[in-house]
Motif scaffolding. Structure first.
Motif, PDB file in Angstrom:
ATOM      1  N   ASN A 168       0.878  -1.175   0.000  1.00  0.00           N
ATOM      2  CA  ASN A 168       0.000   0.000   0.000  1.00  0.00           C
ATOM      3  C   ASN A 168       0.916   1.225   0.000  1.00  0.00           C
ATOM      4  O   ASN A 168       1.547   1.533   1.008  1.00  0.00           O
ATOM      5  N   LEU A 169       0.984   1.902  -1.140  1.00  0.00           N
ATOM      6  CA  LEU A 169       1.923   3.017  -1.279  1.00  0.00           C
ATOM      7  C   LEU A 169       1.230   4.372  -1.239  1.00  0.00           C
ATOM      8  O   LEU A 169       1.820   5.386  -1.636  1.00  0.00           O
ATOM      9  N   PHE A 170       0.017   4.378  -0.731  1.00  0.00           N
ATOM     10  CA  PHE A 170      -0.692   5.657  -0.635  1.00  0.00           C
ATOM     11  C   PHE A 170       0.120   6.646   0.217  1.00  0.00           C
ATOM     12  O   PHE A 170       0.582   6.300   1.299  1.00  0.00           O
ATOM     13  N   ASP A 171       0.322   7.840  -0.311  1.00  0.00           N
ATOM     14  CA  ASP A 171       1.010   8.913   0.405  1.00  0.00           C
ATOM     15  C   ASP A 171       2.514   8.676   0.603  1.00  0.00           C
ATOM     16  O   ASP A 171       3.129   9.302   1.461  1.00  0.00           O
ATOM     17  N   ILE A 172       3.069   7.768  -0.175  1.00  0.00           N
ATOM     18  CA  ILE A 172       4.534   7.556  -0.129  1.00  0.00           C
ATOM     19  C   ILE A 172       5.144   8.319  -1.308  1.00  0.00           C
ATOM     20  O   ILE A 172       4.632   8.271  -2.420  1.00  0.00           O
ATOM     21  N   VAL A 193      13.023  -6.508  -8.103  1.00  0.00           N
ATOM     22  CA  VAL A 193      13.297  -5.075  -8.330  1.00  0.00           C
ATOM     23  C   VAL A 193      12.340  -4.527  -9.392  1.00  0.00           C
ATOM     24  O   VAL A 193      11.773  -3.434  -9.239  1.00  0.00           O
ATOM     25  N   ILE A 194      12.132  -5.303 -10.444  1.00  0.00           N
ATOM     26  CA  ILE A 194      11.214  -4.861 -11.508  1.00  0.00           C
ATOM     27  C   ILE A 194       9.807  -4.680 -10.940  1.00  0.00           C
ATOM     28  O   ILE A 194       9.099  -3.727 -11.275  1.00  0.00           O
ATOM     29  N   ASP A 195       9.415  -5.579 -10.041  1.00  0.00           N
ATOM     30  CA  ASP A 195       8.087  -5.440  -9.432  1.00  0.00           C
ATOM     31  C   ASP A 195       7.973  -4.127  -8.641  1.00  0.00           C
ATOM     32  O   ASP A 195       6.960  -3.432  -8.712  1.00  0.00           O
ATOM     33  N   ILE A 196       9.025  -3.752  -7.912  1.00  0.00           N
ATOM     34  CA  ILE A 196       8.984  -2.480  -7.154  1.00  0.00           C
ATOM     35  C   ILE A 196       8.946  -1.301  -8.127  1.00  0.00           C
ATOM     36  O   ILE A 196       8.185  -0.343  -7.949  1.00  0.00           O
ATOM     37  N   LYS A 197       9.753  -1.395  -9.181  1.00  0.00           N
ATOM     38  CA  LYS A 197       9.740  -0.324 -10.192  1.00  0.00           C
ATOM     39  C   LYS A 197       8.326  -0.177 -10.753  1.00  0.00           C
ATOM     40  O   LYS A 197       7.822   0.942 -10.915  1.00  0.00           O
ATOM     41  N   ASN A 198       7.664  -1.303 -11.028  1.00  0.00           N
ATOM     42  CA  ASN A 198       6.298  -1.243 -11.576  1.00  0.00           C
ATOM     43  C   ASN A 198       5.312  -0.664 -10.562  1.00  0.00           C
ATOM     44  O   ASN A 198       4.419   0.115 -10.911  1.00  0.00           O
ATOM     45  N   GLN A 199       5.501  -1.023  -9.277  1.00  0.00           N
ATOM     46  CA  GLN A 199       4.613  -0.446  -8.244  1.00  0.00           C
ATOM     47  C   GLN A 199       4.810   1.069  -8.177  1.00  0.00           C
ATOM     48  O   GLN A 199       3.849   1.825  -7.980  1.00  0.00           O
ATOM     49  N   CYS A 200       6.052   1.502  -8.331  1.00  0.00           N
ATOM     50  CA  CYS A 200       6.332   2.943  -8.330  1.00  0.00           C
ATOM     51  C   CYS A 200       5.633   3.605  -9.520  1.00  0.00           C
ATOM     52  O   CYS A 200       5.002   4.655  -9.379  1.00  0.00           O
ATOM     53  N   GLU A 202       3.015   2.596 -11.202  1.00  0.00           N
ATOM     54  CA  GLU A 202       1.550   2.617 -11.034  1.00  0.00           C
ATOM     55  C   GLU A 202       1.111   3.722 -10.087  1.00  0.00           C
ATOM     56  O   GLU A 202       0.032   4.287 -10.227  1.00  0.00           O
ATOM     57  N   ASN A 203       1.965   4.028  -9.104  1.00  0.00           N
ATOM     58  CA  ASN A 203       1.595   5.022  -8.089  1.00  0.00           C
ATOM     59  C   ASN A 203       2.272   6.376  -8.308  1.00  0.00           C
ATOM     60  O   ASN A 203       2.192   7.241  -7.443  1.00  0.00           O
ATOM     61  N   GLN A 204       2.967   6.512  -9.452  1.00  0.00           N
ATOM     62  CA  GLN A 204       3.645   7.778  -9.777  1.00  0.00           C
ATOM     63  C   GLN A 204       4.623   8.195  -8.678  1.00  0.00           C
ATOM     64  O   GLN A 204       4.615   9.343  -8.202  1.00  0.00           O
ATOM     65  N   ILE A 205       5.429   7.229  -8.268  1.00  0.00           N
ATOM     66  CA  ILE A 205       6.398   7.488  -7.194  1.00  0.00           C
ATOM     67  C   ILE A 205       7.814   7.438  -7.786  1.00  0.00           C
ATOM     68  O   ILE A 205       8.150   6.475  -8.481  1.00  0.00           O
ATOM     69  N   PRO A 206       8.664   8.438  -7.521  1.00  0.00           N
ATOM     70  CA  PRO A 206      10.046   8.370  -8.001  1.00  0.00           C
ATOM     71  C   PRO A 206      10.762   7.129  -7.467  1.00  0.00           C
ATOM     72  O   PRO A 206      10.595   6.760  -6.299  1.00  0.00           O
ATOM     73  N   PHE A 207      11.554   6.526  -8.328  1.00  0.00           N
ATOM     74  CA  PHE A 207      12.200   5.239  -8.034  1.00  0.00           C
ATOM     75  C   PHE A 207      13.717   5.416  -8.157  1.00  0.00           C
ATOM     76  O   PHE A 207      14.202   5.908  -9.178  1.00  0.00           O
ATOM     77  N   PHE A 208      14.436   5.011  -7.128  1.00  0.00           N
ATOM     78  CA  PHE A 208      15.899   5.144  -7.115  1.00  0.00           C
ATOM     79  C   PHE A 208      16.487   3.746  -6.933  1.00  0.00           C
ATOM     80  O   PHE A 208      16.327   3.130  -5.876  1.00  0.00           O
ATOM     81  N   PHE A 209      17.147   3.239  -7.961  1.00  0.00           N
ATOM     82  CA  PHE A 209      17.797   1.928  -7.818  1.00  0.00           C
ATOM     83  C   PHE A 209      19.275   2.153  -7.531  1.00  0.00           C
ATOM     84  O   PHE A 209      20.020   2.629  -8.379  1.00  0.00           O
ATOM     85  N   LYS A 210      19.663   1.814  -6.321  1.00  0.00           N
ATOM     86  CA  LYS A 210      21.009   2.164  -5.848  1.00  0.00           C
ATOM     87  C   LYS A 210      22.087   1.223  -6.370  1.00  0.00           C
ATOM     88  O   LYS A 210      23.132   1.662  -6.837  1.00  0.00           O
TER      89      LYS A 210
END
Ligand code: SF4
Length: 243
Positions: A168-172, A193-200, A202-210
């Motif tokens: 649940n990434l609401f408000d993140i 990692v790809i799944d997290i990128k996709n969740q980002c 879908e929720n319009q969240i900036p994604f930083f892969f370190k």
């Protein structure tokens, strides 16, 4: 002041040092190894090794940094450690409140303690608050973070040691992902990692892969499907906005 080697910040400020392990993500804690090494080298600040220590003399350091900085607070500790005196947490917040030219990034695994104290703290807009979510068993930390009125709320999925589907990434506002590095590092899978990128996405969240991490983190690098992802909240610095 030395620039930090941590890719998503500019410098570190450690008004406290030391910690204790509380979850799976702590198994190969970098701060523990480093603290013991610095103690062995005779560094006064680390005379207590990895035992929690408040450094009152370092509280005022950010006042001496005139140029605006992105500052990671307590890379060598956890500000919301259960033994941290609340007055010390308040003193750290007081400095952050009085330095609006800097941006402060705090990261904790003690989401329960953050939840206990957040109403008693002053969340000026230069304070970003994050929780570590290393696997799917600790996503409850995101629910605690969501309650906090921080300007930017972020997740550090590092070291990523399991898939973490359907968060649940609401408000993140920002998500950082990284694999564990070092001789005992646990493996990270590309599909996680790809799944997290996709969740980002879908929720319009900036994604930083370190980084991928591993025994040789330089060799494994930080390209995901041939691309660097260094997105930051608020479009402060965006390497690749198109997913
Ligand atoms: S919470 Fe962070 S600093 Fe503390 S032991 Fe765990 S990994 Fe290390």
């Amino acid at each position: 002041m030395k620039p930090s080697k941590i890719e998503w910040t500019e410098t570190t400020w450690n008004p406290s040092t030391g910690c204790t392990k509380i979850s799976t993500g702590c198994a190969n804690c970098y701060a523990e190894t480093m603290s013991r090494r610095l103690k062995a080298m005779g560094m006064e600040k680390y005379r207590n090794g990895f035992n929690l220590t408040c450094h009152y003399s370092d509280l005022e350091l950010p006042y001496s940094w005139k140029k605006p900085r992105m500052i990671f607070v307590n890379s060598m500790s956890d500000l919301f450690h259960e033994e941290m005196p609340f007055d010390f947490i308040k003193a750290v917040f007081n400095v952050m409140n009085n330095c609006p030219h800097h941006t402060f990034q705090i990261l904790t695994k003690r989401a329960d303690i953050l939840e206990r104290y957040y109403t008693l703290l002053n969340w000026t807009t230069n304070i970003w608050m994050g929780v570590t979510v290393e696997n799917s068993h600790v996503t409850y930390r995101i629910d605690s973070l969501r309650k906090v009125p921080a300007f930017i709320k972020f997740l550090s999925i590092e070291p990523m040691i399991s898939a973490i589907p359907e968060m649940n990434l609401f408000d993140i506002d920002w998500i950082i992902v990284g694999g564990e590095s070092g001789p005992k590092s646990r493996p990270i899978k590309e599909e996680w990692v790809i799944d997290i990128k996709n969740q980002c996405q879908e929720n319009q969240i900036p994604f930083f892969f370190k980084q991928w991490g591993g025994k040789n983190k330089k060799a494994s690098g930080k390209l995901l499907q041939g691309k660097k992802y260094c997105q930051m909240p608020n479009l402060l610095q965006v390497d690749s906005l198109s997913f």
